[in-house]
Design a protein around this motif. Sequence first.
Motif, mmCIF file in Angstrom:
data_model
loop_
_atom_site.group_PDB
_atom_site.id
_atom_site.type_symbol
_atom_site.label_atom_id
_atom_site.label_comp_id
_atom_site.label_asym_id
_atom_site.label_seq_id
_atom_site.Cartn_x
_atom_site.Cartn_y
_atom_site.Cartn_z
ATOM 1 N N TYR A 6 0.962 -1.121 -0.004
ATOM 2 C CA TYR A 6 0.091 -0.124 0.143
ATOM 3 C C TYR A 6 1.032 1.174 0.088
ATOM 4 C CZ TYR A 6 -3.988 -2.882 1.064
ATOM 5 O OH TYR A 6 -5.273 -3.607 1.245
ATOM 6 N N ASN A 7 1.941 1.424 0.854
ATOM 7 C CA ASN A 7 2.764 2.479 0.822
ATOM 8 C C ASN A 7 3.582 2.506 -0.505
ATOM 9 O OD1 ASN A 7 2.271 2.814 3.437
ATOM 10 N ND2 ASN A 7 3.942 1.506 4.391
ATOM 11 N N ASP A 8 3.949 1.565 -1.219
ATOM 12 C CA ASP A 8 4.541 1.781 -2.341
ATOM 13 C C ASP A 8 3.583 2.240 -3.382
ATOM 14 O OD1 ASP A 8 6.761 0.728 -1.487
ATOM 15 O OD2 ASP A 8 6.603 -1.303 -2.449
ATOM 16 N N LEU A 9 2.330 1.802 -3.292
ATOM 17 C CA LEU A 9 1.342 2.618 -4.355
ATOM 18 C C LEU A 9 0.843 4.015 -3.970
ATOM 19 C CD1 LEU A 9 -1.188 -0.434 -4.516
ATOM 20 C CD2 LEU A 9 0.139 0.273 -6.392
ATOM 21 N N MET A 10 0.872 4.047 -2.659
ATOM 22 C CA MET A 10 0.541 5.663 -2.345
ATOM 23 C C MET A 10 1.742 6.475 -2.859
ATOM 24 S SD MET A 10 -1.263 5.016 1.393
ATOM 25 C CE MET A 10 -1.201 6.752 1.705
ATOM 26 N N GLN A 11 3.028 6.054 -2.759
ATOM 27 C CA GLN A 11 4.034 6.985 -3.107
ATOM 28 C C GLN A 11 4.002 7.313 -4.549
ATOM 29 O OE1 GLN A 11 7.534 5.081 -1.729
ATOM 30 N NE2 GLN A 11 7.447 5.927 0.301
ATOM 31 N N VAL A 12 3.532 6.082 -5.416
ATOM 32 C CA VAL A 12 3.660 6.316 -6.901
ATOM 33 C C VAL A 12 2.449 7.111 -7.316
ATOM 34 C CG1 VAL A 12 2.887 5.218 -8.896
ATOM 35 C CG2 VAL A 12 4.691 3.946 -7.375
ATOM 36 N N VAL A 13 1.268 6.986 -6.559
ATOM 37 C CA VAL A 13 0.104 7.806 -7.078
ATOM 38 C C VAL A 13 0.341 9.249 -6.486
ATOM 39 C CG1 VAL A 13 -2.332 8.322 -6.408
ATOM 40 C CG2 VAL A 13 -1.483 5.931 -6.842
ATOM 41 N N ASN A 14 0.835 9.472 -5.612
ATOM 42 C CA ASN A 14 1.476 10.807 -5.168
ATOM 43 C C ASN A 14 2.450 11.689 -5.611
ATOM 44 O OD1 ASN A 14 -1.341 11.038 -3.442
ATOM 45 N ND2 ASN A 14 -0.172 10.153 -1.709
ATOM 46 N N SER A 15 3.248 10.744 -6.409
ATOM 47 C CA SER A 15 4.695 11.222 -6.897
ATOM 48 C C SER A 15 4.597 12.582 -7.799
ATOM 49 C CB SER A 15 5.428 9.944 -7.616
ATOM 50 O OG SER A 15 4.571 10.093 -8.685
ATOM 51 N N GLU A 16 3.235 12.712 -8.293
ATOM 52 C CA GLU A 16 3.395 13.928 -9.256
ATOM 53 C C GLU A 16 2.772 15.191 -8.618
ATOM 54 O OE1 GLU A 16 1.144 12.841 -12.782
ATOM 55 O OE2 GLU A 16 2.408 10.996 -13.168
ATOM 56 N N VAL A 17 2.480 15.208 -7.275
ATOM 57 C CA VAL A 17 1.848 16.056 -6.534
ATOM 58 C C VAL A 17 2.977 17.137 -6.454
ATOM 59 C CG1 VAL A 17 0.675 16.667 -4.303
ATOM 60 C CG2 VAL A 17 0.048 14.543 -5.695
ATOM 61 N N GLU A 18 2.706 18.301 -6.601
ATOM 62 C CA GLU A 18 3.661 19.308 -6.410
ATOM 63 C C GLU A 18 3.795 19.694 -4.891
ATOM 64 O OE1 GLU A 18 5.378 21.186 -8.553
ATOM 65 O OE2 GLU A 18 4.509 20.105 -10.134
ATOM 66 N N PRO A 19 4.955 20.284 -4.462
ATOM 67 C CA PRO A 19 5.132 20.331 -3.079
ATOM 68 C C PRO A 19 4.120 21.397 -2.497
ATOM 69 C CG PRO A 19 7.254 20.249 -4.151
ATOM 70 C CD PRO A 19 6.097 20.323 -5.446
ATOM 71 N N GLY A 20 3.428 21.333 -1.537
ATOM 72 C CA GLY A 20 2.587 22.159 -1.019
ATOM 73 C C GLY A 20 1.169 21.744 -1.267
ATOM 74 N N GLU A 21 0.932 21.093 -2.137
ATOM 75 C CA GLU A 21 -0.507 20.533 -2.534
ATOM 76 C C GLU A 21 -0.656 19.486 -1.672
ATOM 77 O OE1 GLU A 21 -0.810 19.606 -6.717
ATOM 78 O OE2 GLU A 21 -0.527 21.697 -7.496
ATOM 79 N N GLN A 22 -2.148 19.113 -1.677
ATOM 80 C CA GLN A 22 -2.424 18.097 -1.083
ATOM 81 C C GLN A 22 -2.445 16.661 -1.605
ATOM 82 O OE1 GLN A 22 -6.613 18.308 0.476
ATOM 83 N NE2 GLN A 22 -6.788 16.613 1.222
ATOM 84 N N PRO A 23 -1.978 15.606 -1.039
ATOM 85 C CA PRO A 23 -1.899 14.471 -1.775
ATOM 86 C C PRO A 23 -3.057 13.821 -2.466
ATOM 87 C CG PRO A 23 -0.669 14.304 0.484
ATOM 88 C CD PRO A 23 -1.629 15.669 0.227
ATOM 89 N N VAL A 24 -2.900 13.129 -3.555
ATOM 90 C CA VAL A 24 -4.045 12.457 -4.240
ATOM 91 C C VAL A 24 -4.771 11.544 -3.414
ATOM 92 C CG1 VAL A 24 -4.953 11.332 -6.168
ATOM 93 C CG2 VAL A 24 -3.120 12.989 -6.703
ATOM 94 N N VAL A 25 -4.046 10.745 -2.749
ATOM 95 C CA VAL A 25 -4.239 9.706 -1.828
ATOM 96 C C VAL A 25 -3.838 9.753 -0.622
ATOM 97 C CG1 VAL A 25 -4.218 7.265 -1.612
ATOM 98 C CG2 VAL A 25 -4.354 8.050 -3.704
ATOM 99 N N ASN A 26 -4.738 9.862 0.476
ATOM 100 C CA ASN A 26 -4.255 9.954 2.129
ATOM 101 C C ASN A 26 -4.510 8.840 2.644
ATOM 102 O OD1 ASN A 26 -3.878 12.919 1.484
ATOM 103 N ND2 ASN A 26 -6.021 13.265 1.637
#
Length: 82
Positions: A6-26
């Motif tokens: 799950y942690n690996d998937l969350m990192q991949v999904v949130n990898s395109e989020v700009e610093p300061g933005e809310q993560p896609v997956v929490n």
Amino acid sequence: MLHPSYNDLMQVVNSEVEPGEQPVVNSRYSIVLATAKRARQIIDGAEPLTESSCNKPLSIAVEELYKSKVKIVSEDDENENE
């Protein structure tokens, strides 16, 4: 243990989020929902977006998510696009 985790998937999904933005997956729950939704699409006839060594829809959906072939969109964003 499942791979990817799950942690690996969350990192991949949130990898395109700009610093300061809310993560896609929490949460893990969000990953499970997104993966289950994609698996249902595959069951209903959608073409897999990646080659997989497994033929189970859920495994294919997890692999697609891990390879960034599928993008998770929040319900708010989905409603804006309609």
